[in-house]
Motif scaffolding. Structure first.
Motif, PDB file in Angstrom:
ATOM      1  N   ASP A 123       0.820  -1.156   0.035  1.00  0.00           N
ATOM      2  CA  ASP A 123       0.023  -0.080  -0.145  1.00  0.00           C
ATOM      3  C   ASP A 123       0.970   1.319   0.003  1.00  0.00           C
ATOM      4  O   ASP A 123       0.655   1.992  -0.814  1.00  0.00           O
ATOM      5  CB  ASP A 123      -0.917  -0.219   1.116  1.00  0.00           C
ATOM      6  N   GLU A 171      -5.455  -4.676   3.616  1.00  0.00           N
ATOM      7  CA  GLU A 171      -5.416  -4.049   2.514  1.00  0.00           C
ATOM      8  C   GLU A 171      -5.618  -4.987   1.219  1.00  0.00           C
ATOM      9  O   GLU A 171      -5.901  -4.850   0.155  1.00  0.00           O
ATOM     10  CB  GLU A 171      -4.270  -3.029   2.292  1.00  0.00           C
ATOM     11  N   HIS A 229     -12.651   2.374   4.052  1.00  0.00           N
ATOM     12  CA  HIS A 229     -12.058   3.510   4.755  1.00  0.00           C
ATOM     13  C   HIS A 229     -12.884   4.393   5.305  1.00  0.00           C
ATOM     14  O   HIS A 229     -12.505   5.414   5.990  1.00  0.00           O
ATOM     15  CB  HIS A 229     -11.037   3.892   3.917  1.00  0.00           C
ATOM     16  N   HIS A 248      -4.910   0.656  12.217  1.00  0.00           N
ATOM     17  CA  HIS A 248      -5.644   0.956  10.838  1.00  0.00           C
ATOM     18  C   HIS A 248      -6.580  -0.357  10.301  1.00  0.00           C
ATOM     19  O   HIS A 248      -7.583  -0.391   9.815  1.00  0.00           O
ATOM     20  CB  HIS A 248      -4.692   1.458   9.853  1.00  0.00           C
ATOM     21  N   VAL A 252     -10.260  -1.038   9.200  1.00  0.00           N
ATOM     22  CA  VAL A 252     -10.761  -0.933   8.049  1.00  0.00           C
ATOM     23  C   VAL A 252     -11.282  -2.412   7.567  1.00  0.00           C
ATOM     24  O   VAL A 252     -12.291  -2.391   6.983  1.00  0.00           O
ATOM     25  CB  VAL A 252      -9.386  -1.331   6.829  1.00  0.00           C
TER      26      VAL A 252
HETATM   27 ZN    ZN Z   1      -5.791   1.791   4.490  1.00  0.00          ZN
END
Ligand code: ZN
Ligand code: NAD
Length: 329
Positions: A123, A171, A229, A248, A252
């Motif tokens: 990412d 992700e 997100h 995070h 997510v």
């Molecule tokens: Zn992210």
């Protein structure tokens, strides 16, 4: 070694990526690390003559302008000039701050990303965004500017703390859901410990790279990458304000669970996604939708009170710019 071509640079993935490092044209090189990547990762890099190491303290709270000044000061003291190079050896924090510092030092010197976390690999090092936090606002100051090269060596993942690896996976799940149903099937049919990281990272980057090549400046299709997100950031803020910050990736995953409820996908697909996420991850309690509204309405992507969501059309396909009012939510 596998290669993915991006707009004007290449991403190499494999165990021997460092032989792609051609540094002969640089007068000076600095390697940016934090205390963890200094200890666990720096030894994997070939010895570079003319290089210095700049160590900053790890953590999101240090992704700020004071750390930039610290870095610029060292570059200056060591007479770094336009022909110098910065190598960012670390996770997304190192990549973001290093990319930003290099992009505006002397109006821009070359930099290379060597990501060492899963988030960094699939990412943060892809897509040319870099920046820092400002006055509690995340990534508020930054630039679009590409690295000269991205070198990904999955061996770095061996020393990464387990939860960083696990939640970095969110992700990859997102990339599969928005653009690649084959990858989604592959995720489902493998246990978390049996993946070939090199292959998985390659397939995940392919997806993000294709999207950002179509829309480098985040004006349209790139918004697909925001799936999970909108609620995700609201959940992250909710826990931050409660002084119980969560990762995070956790936010997510929870955000994707909430946003599939808004997506027009079949019940079967919905259940498949829910089962996969809930059986593989232990997530914090989901805040009520009501408690999240006040964070949602502050989202940068909103237009006149309407909240902007990227939603699945089916597994492997995603729409963007779906605007919902808080009453509709
Ligand atoms: Zn992210
Ligand atoms: N620019 C972008 O497009 C983009 C995209 C996604 C995320 N980000 C940014 O990335 C950041 C998050 O990145 P992250 O999740 O990589 O976190 P991070 O950079 O904070 O790294 C996590 C922790 O792992 C340690 N570490 C890193 N590599 C290691 C290794 N190989 N072995 C042992 N320890 C290691 C680090 O020192 C740190 O303590 C956020 O600031 C986010 O805003 C940017």
């Amino acid at each position: 070694v596998k290669e993915i071509k991006s707009s004007d640079y290449s991403i190499f993935i494999g165990k021997n990526t460092f032989n792609r490092l051609n540094i002969s044209k640089y007068s000076k090189i600095a390697i940016l690390v934090d205390e963890n990547t200094n200890r666990d990762c720096l030894n994997y890099l070939p010895k570079l003559h003319n290089s210095i190491t700049i160590e900053i303290s790890s953590g999101e709270k240090n992704k700020n302008i004071a750390t930039c000044e610290f870095i610029w000061n060292i570059l200056n003291t060591n007479n770094f000039n336009k022909k110098s190079l910065l190598i960012n050896l670390g996770g997304g924090v190192i990549g973001d701050i290093g990319g930003f510092c290099a992009s505006i030092y002397l109006r821009g010197i070359d930099f290379i990303h060597v990501p060492t976390t899963l988030v960094g690999m699939v990412d943060a090092s892809i897509g040319g965004k870099s920046g820092i936090n400002f006055e509690k606002l995340k990534n508020h100051i930054g630039v679009f500017n590409n690295p000269k090269l991205v070198l990904i060596n999955p061996n770095f993942l061996n020393t990464l703390p387990e939860n960083q690896l696990k939640f970095g996976f969110s992700e990859i799940i997102k990339h599969a859901l928005i653009a690649d149903s084959n990858l989604w099937n592959c995720l489902q049919s493998n246990s978390f410990t049996s993946f070939c990281w090199e292959e998985l990272i390659y397939r995940s980057i392919k997806i993000k790279n294709k999207i950002i090549m179509h829309d480098p400046l985040d004006e349209g299709e790139r918004r697909k990458l925001n799936f999970g997100h909108t609620y995700g950031h609201a959940i992250e803020s909710y826990y931050l304000v409660k002084d119980k910050p969560i990762m995070h990736g956790e936010a997510v995953l929870m955000g994707m669970l909430m946003e599939i409820e808004l997506s027009l996908i079949t019940k079967k697909d919905k259940r498949e996604i829910q089962n996969y996420i809930l059986s593989n991850f232990n997530l914090p309690p989901q805040p009520s939708k009501k408690a999240l509204i006040k964070y949602l309405i502050k989202d940068k992507k909103n237009i006149s009170e309407k909240i902007n969501f990227s939603l699945l059309k089916s597994i492997g396909d995603c729409s963007y710019n779906n605007f919902l009012t808080k009453d509709e939510l």
